[in-house]
Design a protein around this motif. Sequence first.
Motif, PDB file in Angstrom:
ATOM      1  N   ASP A 200       0.832  -1.196   0.000  1.00  0.00           N
ATOM      2  CA  ASP A 200       0.000   0.000   0.000  1.00  0.00           C
ATOM      3  C   ASP A 200       0.868   1.247   0.000  1.00  0.00           C
ATOM      4  N   SER A 201       0.442   2.246  -0.783  1.00  0.00           N
ATOM      5  CA  SER A 201       1.128   3.525  -0.877  1.00  0.00           C
ATOM      6  C   SER A 201       2.586   3.331  -1.332  1.00  0.00           C
ATOM      7  N   SER A 202       3.566   3.818  -0.576  1.00  0.00           N
ATOM      8  CA  SER A 202       4.962   3.601  -0.959  1.00  0.00           C
ATOM      9  C   SER A 202       5.290   2.112  -0.976  1.00  0.00           C
ATOM     10  N   GLY A 203       4.613   1.352  -0.118  1.00  0.00           N
ATOM     11  CA  GLY A 203       4.783  -0.100  -0.126  1.00  0.00           C
ATOM     12  C   GLY A 203       4.249  -0.725  -1.401  1.00  0.00           C
ATOM     13  N   GLY A 204       3.225  -0.096  -1.998  1.00  0.00           N
ATOM     14  CA  GLY A 204       2.723  -0.559  -3.282  1.00  0.00           C
ATOM     15  C   GLY A 204       3.757  -0.360  -4.375  1.00  0.00           C
ATOM     16  N   ASN A 205       4.463   0.770  -4.324  1.00  0.00           N
ATOM     17  CA  ASN A 205       5.546   0.991  -5.272  1.00  0.00           C
ATOM     18  C   ASN A 205       6.654  -0.043  -5.075  1.00  0.00           C
ATOM     19  N   LEU A 206       7.045  -0.273  -3.827  1.00  0.00           N
ATOM     20  CA  LEU A 206       8.083  -1.272  -3.555  1.00  0.00           C
ATOM     21  C   LEU A 206       7.651  -2.664  -3.993  1.00  0.00           C
ATOM     22  N   ALA A 207       6.359  -2.974  -3.847  1.00  0.00           N
ATOM     23  CA  ALA A 207       5.840  -4.271  -4.277  1.00  0.00           C
ATOM     24  C   ALA A 207       6.018  -4.455  -5.782  1.00  0.00           C
ATOM     25  N   LEU A 208       5.724  -3.409  -6.535  1.00  0.00           N
ATOM     26  CA  LEU A 208       5.900  -3.467  -7.989  1.00  0.00           C
ATOM     27  C   LEU A 208       7.375  -3.596  -8.354  1.00  0.00           C
ATOM     28  N   VAL A 209       8.213  -2.796  -7.708  1.00  0.00           N
ATOM     29  CA  VAL A 209       9.641  -2.801  -8.037  1.00  0.00           C
ATOM     30  C   VAL A 209      10.283  -4.132  -7.666  1.00  0.00           C
ATOM     31  N   ILE A 210       9.926  -4.706  -6.523  1.00  0.00           N
ATOM     32  CA  ILE A 210      10.554  -5.978  -6.141  1.00  0.00           C
ATOM     33  C   ILE A 210      10.098  -7.098  -7.068  1.00  0.00           C
ATOM     34  N   THR A 211       8.870  -7.008  -7.572  1.00  0.00           N
ATOM     35  CA  THR A 211       8.418  -7.991  -8.564  1.00  0.00           C
ATOM     36  C   THR A 211       9.258  -7.873  -9.831  1.00  0.00           C
ATOM     37  N   TYR A 212       9.550  -6.646 -10.228  1.00  0.00           N
ATOM     38  CA  TYR A 212      10.413  -6.413 -11.394  1.00  0.00           C
ATOM     39  C   TYR A 212      11.808  -6.990 -11.150  1.00  0.00           C
ATOM     40  N   ILE A 213      12.349  -6.779  -9.950  1.00  0.00           N
ATOM     41  CA  ILE A 213      13.681  -7.302  -9.627  1.00  0.00           C
ATOM     42  C   ILE A 213      13.673  -8.831  -9.629  1.00  0.00           C
ATOM     43  N   ILE A 214      12.621  -9.424  -9.083  1.00  0.00           N
ATOM     44  CA  ILE A 214      12.502 -10.890  -9.084  1.00  0.00           C
ATOM     45  C   ILE A 214      12.487 -11.418 -10.514  1.00  0.00           C
ATOM     46  N   SER A 215      11.831 -10.677 -11.422  1.00  0.00           N
ATOM     47  CA  SER A 215      11.756 -11.118 -12.826  1.00  0.00           C
ATOM     48  C   SER A 215      13.131 -11.146 -13.482  1.00  0.00           C
ATOM     49  N   GLN A 216      14.089 -10.424 -12.919  1.00  0.00           N
ATOM     50  CA  GLN A 216      15.448 -10.388 -13.459  1.00  0.00           C
ATOM     51  C   GLN A 216      16.391 -11.321 -12.708  1.00  0.00           C
ATOM     52  N   SER A 217      15.842 -12.084 -11.784  1.00  0.00           N
ATOM     53  CA  SER A 217      16.658 -12.976 -10.954  1.00  0.00           C
ATOM     54  C   SER A 217      16.380 -14.429 -11.308  1.00  0.00           C
ATOM     55  N   THR A 218      16.982 -15.327 -10.529  1.00  0.00           N
ATOM     56  CA  THR A 218      16.758 -16.763 -10.735  1.00  0.00           C
ATOM     57  C   THR A 218      15.588 -17.287  -9.902  1.00  0.00           C
ATOM     58  N   LEU A 219      14.978 -16.436  -9.092  1.00  0.00           N
ATOM     59  CA  LEU A 219      13.840 -16.867  -8.276  1.00  0.00           C
ATOM     60  C   LEU A 219      12.567 -16.920  -9.111  1.00  0.00           C
ATOM     61  N   PRO A 220      11.638 -17.823  -8.772  1.00  0.00           N
ATOM     62  CA  PRO A 220      10.381 -17.898  -9.517  1.00  0.00           C
ATOM     63  C   PRO A 220       9.498 -16.680  -9.239  1.00  0.00           C
ATOM     64  N   MET A 221       8.711 -16.310 -10.233  1.00  0.00           N
ATOM     65  CA  MET A 221       7.834 -15.151 -10.108  1.00  0.00           C
ATOM     66  C   MET A 221       6.619 -15.474  -9.245  1.00  0.00           C
ATOM     67  N   PRO A 222       6.083 -14.480  -8.528  1.00  0.00           N
ATOM     68  CA  PRO A 222       4.864 -14.694  -7.739  1.00  0.00           C
ATOM     69  C   PRO A 222       3.656 -14.891  -8.655  1.00  0.00           C
ATOM     70  N   GLY A 223       2.576 -15.409  -8.078  1.00  0.00           N
ATOM     71  CA  GLY A 223       1.377 -15.668  -8.871  1.00  0.00           C
ATOM     72  C   GLY A 223       0.580 -14.419  -9.180  1.00  0.00           C
ATOM     73  N   HIS A 224       0.535 -13.469  -8.232  1.00  0.00           N
ATOM     74  CA  HIS A 224      -0.280 -12.269  -8.388  1.00  0.00           C
ATOM     75  C   HIS A 224       0.424 -11.060  -7.768  1.00  0.00           C
ATOM     76  N   VAL A 225      -0.058  -9.880  -8.156  1.00  0.00           N
ATOM     77  CA  VAL A 225       0.364  -8.628  -7.536  1.00  0.00           C
ATOM     78  C   VAL A 225      -0.901  -7.821  -7.244  1.00  0.00           C
ATOM     79  N   VAL A 226      -1.014  -7.292  -6.014  1.00  0.00           N
ATOM     80  CA  VAL A 226      -2.153  -6.449  -5.633  1.00  0.00           C
ATOM     81  C   VAL A 226      -1.601  -5.221  -4.918  1.00  0.00           C
ATOM     82  N   VAL A 227      -1.957  -4.029  -5.395  1.00  0.00           N
ATOM     83  CA  VAL A 227      -1.455  -2.814  -4.751  1.00  0.00           C
ATOM     84  C   VAL A 227      -2.593  -1.825  -4.502  1.00  0.00           C
TER      85      VAL A 227
END
Length: 346
Positions: A200-227
């Motif tokens: 939520d709020s700034s945490g919503g931005n961080l949620a989006l950014v960390i999902t982007y970072i995960i997409s560039q890593s070797t970790l599997p992507m999450p199923g959903h994103v809700v902000v």
Amino acid sequence: MMDYIEEKMSSSLTLPSWTPEQATTLHGLRTALSAFELTFGQAQSLSERARVPSEGIPEGVHISCQLALPSSQTPVSIHSNLIQPGEVPIFFYSKLSTPLESFGDAKNNLKVIFHVHGGANVAGHPTEQRYMKFFSRMLHVLAEKCDPQGFSTSIIAAPSYRLATVSENLFPAALQDLFSAYHHLISRGFGAENVTIAGDSSGGNLALVITYIISQSTLPMPGHVVVFSPDADLTYTSSTSVPHDIFPLSIYEACASQYLGGFSPINPLASGAFIPFIESWPKTLVMTGTADNVADSSRRIVSGIKRAGGRAELVEYAELTHGWWMLSIFTQSRDGLERLGDFVHS
């Protein structure tokens, strides 16, 4: 005379759909937040951040804490010579009195809301009263979606990431912590497809950014994103000043500047609105209010995901300010949680 002037000002800042109770609450919040002063030089210790509260926990809610070690797979994009990864407290909220460790392989089937708290990157904690109440309401809705008898197969994992109140906690410290916390969940057997990264709020931005970072890593992507009303464009060039909102844009700008410490706000590692979305981006739900100063970034995020061929849904609640999801006096707050529950289980 002053009382008359204050009454006239409050009246001019009241939207037609607000009830007297809602108007009084929002005017009170606006007044309190107008006295906000950005501070620098102090930060909580790891032990303070990891402390489980002994009182104030909502009835029927169980809270535990685990420490995530620094990830061994942290992407180069969030490496820093000055800011090093550290241990990260993760608070688990559930209606389960049984310790998570005893679930073994069954953890793979649990729905996990990995929620990143707000606070303009300089404040907030997963066990603040407002979050304990919010997470309790969220668990109640998730339990209804899981099982009519009330047994919940959903949990909330809320990391206490470093806040940008001292030099060693500036960008990218929070992102390092969130990546380590997500890696901790995956390494403990939680299924990535059952994880929803939320915020939520700034945490919503961080949620989006960390999902982007995960997409560039070797970790599997999450199923959903809700902000919820993500503060996702730290340039604020597309933001429109809404006088009815509880935060002035100047507070957003000051906090973002302190958090970034000179890092460019147009970089997708800083602002979720600048992420180059891809077709395989997780299905995303974005909710905001039309009386929110940062509502435009929600529209841009959903538009960007759809342009890339991904799946995204935008919900705009008429005449709601920032923070609406925390205020149970608004029926839309319950509706937002209902939508989250349906989305997670879709």
